[in-house]
Design an enzyme around this catalytic site. Structure first.
Site, PDB file in Angstrom:
ATOM      1  CG  ASP A   4      -1.049 -17.550  18.054  1.00  0.00           C
ATOM      2  OD1 ASP A   4      -1.856 -16.650  17.715  1.00  0.00           O
ATOM      3  OD2 ASP A   4      -1.415 -18.605  18.588  1.00  0.00           O
ATOM      4  NE  ARG A  64      -9.442 -33.281   0.685  1.00  0.00           N
ATOM      5  CZ  ARG A  64      -8.905 -33.875  -0.397  1.00  0.00           C
ATOM      6  NH1 ARG A  64      -7.810 -33.375  -0.948  1.00  0.00           N
ATOM      7  NH2 ARG A  64      -9.468 -34.936  -0.920  1.00  0.00           N
ATOM      8  CE  LYS A  84      -9.970 -18.378  20.260  1.00  0.00           C
ATOM      9  NZ  LYS A  84      -8.596 -18.768  20.492  1.00  0.00           N
ATOM     10  CE1 TYR A 104      -6.340 -21.181  23.220  1.00  0.00           C
ATOM     11  CE2 TYR A 104      -5.526 -22.954  21.823  1.00  0.00           C
ATOM     12  CZ  TYR A 104      -6.569 -22.322  22.463  1.00  0.00           C
ATOM     13  OH  TYR A 104      -7.831 -22.819  22.344  1.00  0.00           O
TER      14      TYR A 104
HETATM   15  C1  LIG Z   1      -7.816 -19.874  20.307  1.00  0.00           C
HETATM   16  C2  LIG Z   1      -6.372 -19.753  20.072  1.00  0.00           C
HETATM   17  C3  LIG Z   1      -5.691 -20.691  19.293  1.00  0.00           C
HETATM   18  C4  LIG Z   1      -6.359 -21.909  18.715  1.00  0.00           C
HETATM   19  O1  LIG Z   1      -7.305 -21.617  17.763  1.00  0.00           O
HETATM   20  P1  LIG Z   1      -8.619 -22.501  17.485  1.00  0.00           P
HETATM   21  O2  LIG Z   1      -9.296 -21.758  16.426  1.00  0.00           O
HETATM   22  O3  LIG Z   1      -9.380 -22.603  18.766  1.00  0.00           O
HETATM   23  O4  LIG Z   1      -8.117 -23.854  17.055  1.00  0.00           O
HETATM   24  C5  LIG Z   1      -4.345 -20.488  19.066  1.00  0.00           C
HETATM   25  N1  LIG Z   1      -3.693 -19.437  19.606  1.00  0.00           N
HETATM   26  C6  LIG Z   1      -4.312 -18.532  20.370  1.00  0.00           C
HETATM   27  C7  LIG Z   1      -3.533 -17.390  20.926  1.00  0.00           C
HETATM   28  C8  LIG Z   1      -5.675 -18.659  20.635  1.00  0.00           C
HETATM   29  O5  LIG Z   1      -6.275 -17.751  21.421  1.00  0.00           O
END
Ligand SMILES: *Cc1c(COP(=O)(O)O)cnc(C)c1O
Length: 377
Positions: free
Chosen positions: A170, A46, A195, A98
């Site tokens: 983000d 961890r 992504k 998101y």
């Molecule tokens: C998918 C996504 C998230 C969240 O990420 P996870 O890996 O699904 O927890 C946050 N911000 C954006 C822009 C996303 O497309």
């Protein structure tokens, strides 16, 4: 080194002991210690894992940042960032973030005394009005999901720093190939590695990149204390993904530009949201602050019925949540990614019942265009 080189080599030299060219999957929960208080930098997984560290170094290098911290999901990464703050602290947030981020802030973290102000951060006057002496963080998503609105990151960073607040971006939609927020003055970058960074739709993960040593140290403490860490196999997959980030993004982008133009000229589509189109309200800003426009497009087909028809008719696009994989995906924001956003707020954001979102993959452009053309007819 150049970006393409860093994708492949940064943070991941061949294994010292074996010469393995690819960072091994250290699938272990614990490590042998040599004596009381004597270990080789690893005690428990961890706290630290070599596969995870390679991923952290790699993405930090791609974002041109100093520290990287990987998490078990994008949401876990964002959650850990927010744990830097406490009751009474105000966080200004891009209104159409998101959906999961909205849910985390409004339905989870608000209970702990954090105050969230959701505003259109693309409008700098609105940002100015939202700032108070208690503002500690401006949390941006640019471009946004699914309306693709673009925020001037450098300007917002200036405004935040003038009152001692920080900026987190983000960067999931752009990836560091197209946009590097730290270079524009942002303090923290967060990604869902699920992504574009991983790019193959086969793992879920998150990562944070920043330069400030003290904040990085606190995040490292929280990473271990809270424990939302990714497993070594997922780190390996993400690392394998980032090796091809540059070539994939180039193709994603090229395909997206063609499809955006095709959709804008299609009679069955009333509106196309893509910053790469010259009539997009933030086209000039997008062009200035990023090296491309990304591969997510949303467009309005007029009604829920027609959206349903399009989603059912496509053959190459797959109806699914998520984005950023090599395969093209199609989705319905109002019922899927933004299902947890109240309807009145959805309407305000422009997430109408007829809105369709696509994540453009790297298939042959002719196949993608023909698929949408058929579905729209
Ligand atoms: C998918 C996504 C998230 C969240 O990420 P996870 O890996 O699904 O927890 C946050 N911000 C954006 C822009 C996303 O497309």
């Amino acid at each position: 080194m150049g970006f393409y080189t860093d994708c492949i080599h940064a943070g991941q030299a061949p294994d010292d002991k074996t010469g393995a060219v690819i960072t091994p999957i250290f699938q272990t929960s614990t490590y042998k210690q040599d004596g009381i208080g004597k270990h080789r930098g690893y005690e428990y997984a961890r706290t630290a894992n070599p596969t995870r560290e390679a991923l952290e170094r790699n993405v930090a290098a791609l974002e041109r940042g100093k520290h990287g911290l990987a998490y078990s999901s994008g949401m876990a990464a964002t959650d850990t960032i927010l744990r830097l703050f406490g009751p009474g602290d105000e966080i200004v947030v891009t209104a159409n973030v998101y959906g999961g981020t909205y849910r985390l802030f409004e339905m989870v973290l608000k209970r702990y005394g954090l105050v969230f102000r959701f505003i259109d951060t693309a409008d700098l006057d609105e940002v100015e009005r939202a700032l108070t002496p208690k503002t500690k963080l401006i949390y941006l998503e640019s471009p946004t999901n699914p309306m693709l609105r673009v925020t001037d990151i450098a300007k917002v960073a200036e405004m935040a720093h003038a009152i001692g607040a920080r900026v987190c971006v983000d960067n999931t939609f752009m990836s560091p190939f197209l946009q590097t927020p730290l270079a524009m003055g942002a303090d923290i970058v967060v990604h869902s590695t699920t992504k574009f960074l991983n790019g193959h739709s086969d793992m879920v993960g998150g990562i944070v990149v920043l330069n400030d040593d003290a904040t990085a140290q606190r995040l490292r403490f929280l990473q271990n204390a809270v424990g939302a860490v990714p497993g070594p196999m997922d780190c390996f997959l993400a690392l394998r993904g980032t090796k091809t980030l540059a070539v994939r993004m180039r193709q994603h982008e090229e395909n997206a530009r063609v499809l955006a133009k095709f959709l804008a000229e299609n009679k069955g589509v009333s509106r196309v949201n893509y910053p790469g189109l010259p009539d997009h309200p933030h086209h000039a800003l997008a062009k200035r602050q990023a090296r491309g426009f990304g591969a997510v497009i949303s467009f309005d087909v007029g009604s829920l019925e027609r959206a349903d028809q399009v989603l059912r008719s496509v053959k190459v696009f797959t109806l699914a949540e998520s984005l950023g994989g090599v395969e093209s995906l199609i989705s319905h924001p109002a019922s899927m990614t933004h299902g947890s956003v109240p309807e009145s707020d959805r309407t305000k954001l422009g997430v109408t019942p007829g809105l369709v979102r696509i994540s453009v993959g790297i298939e042959d452009i002719e196949d993608l265009e023909a698929d949408l053309d058929r579905a729209l007819r």
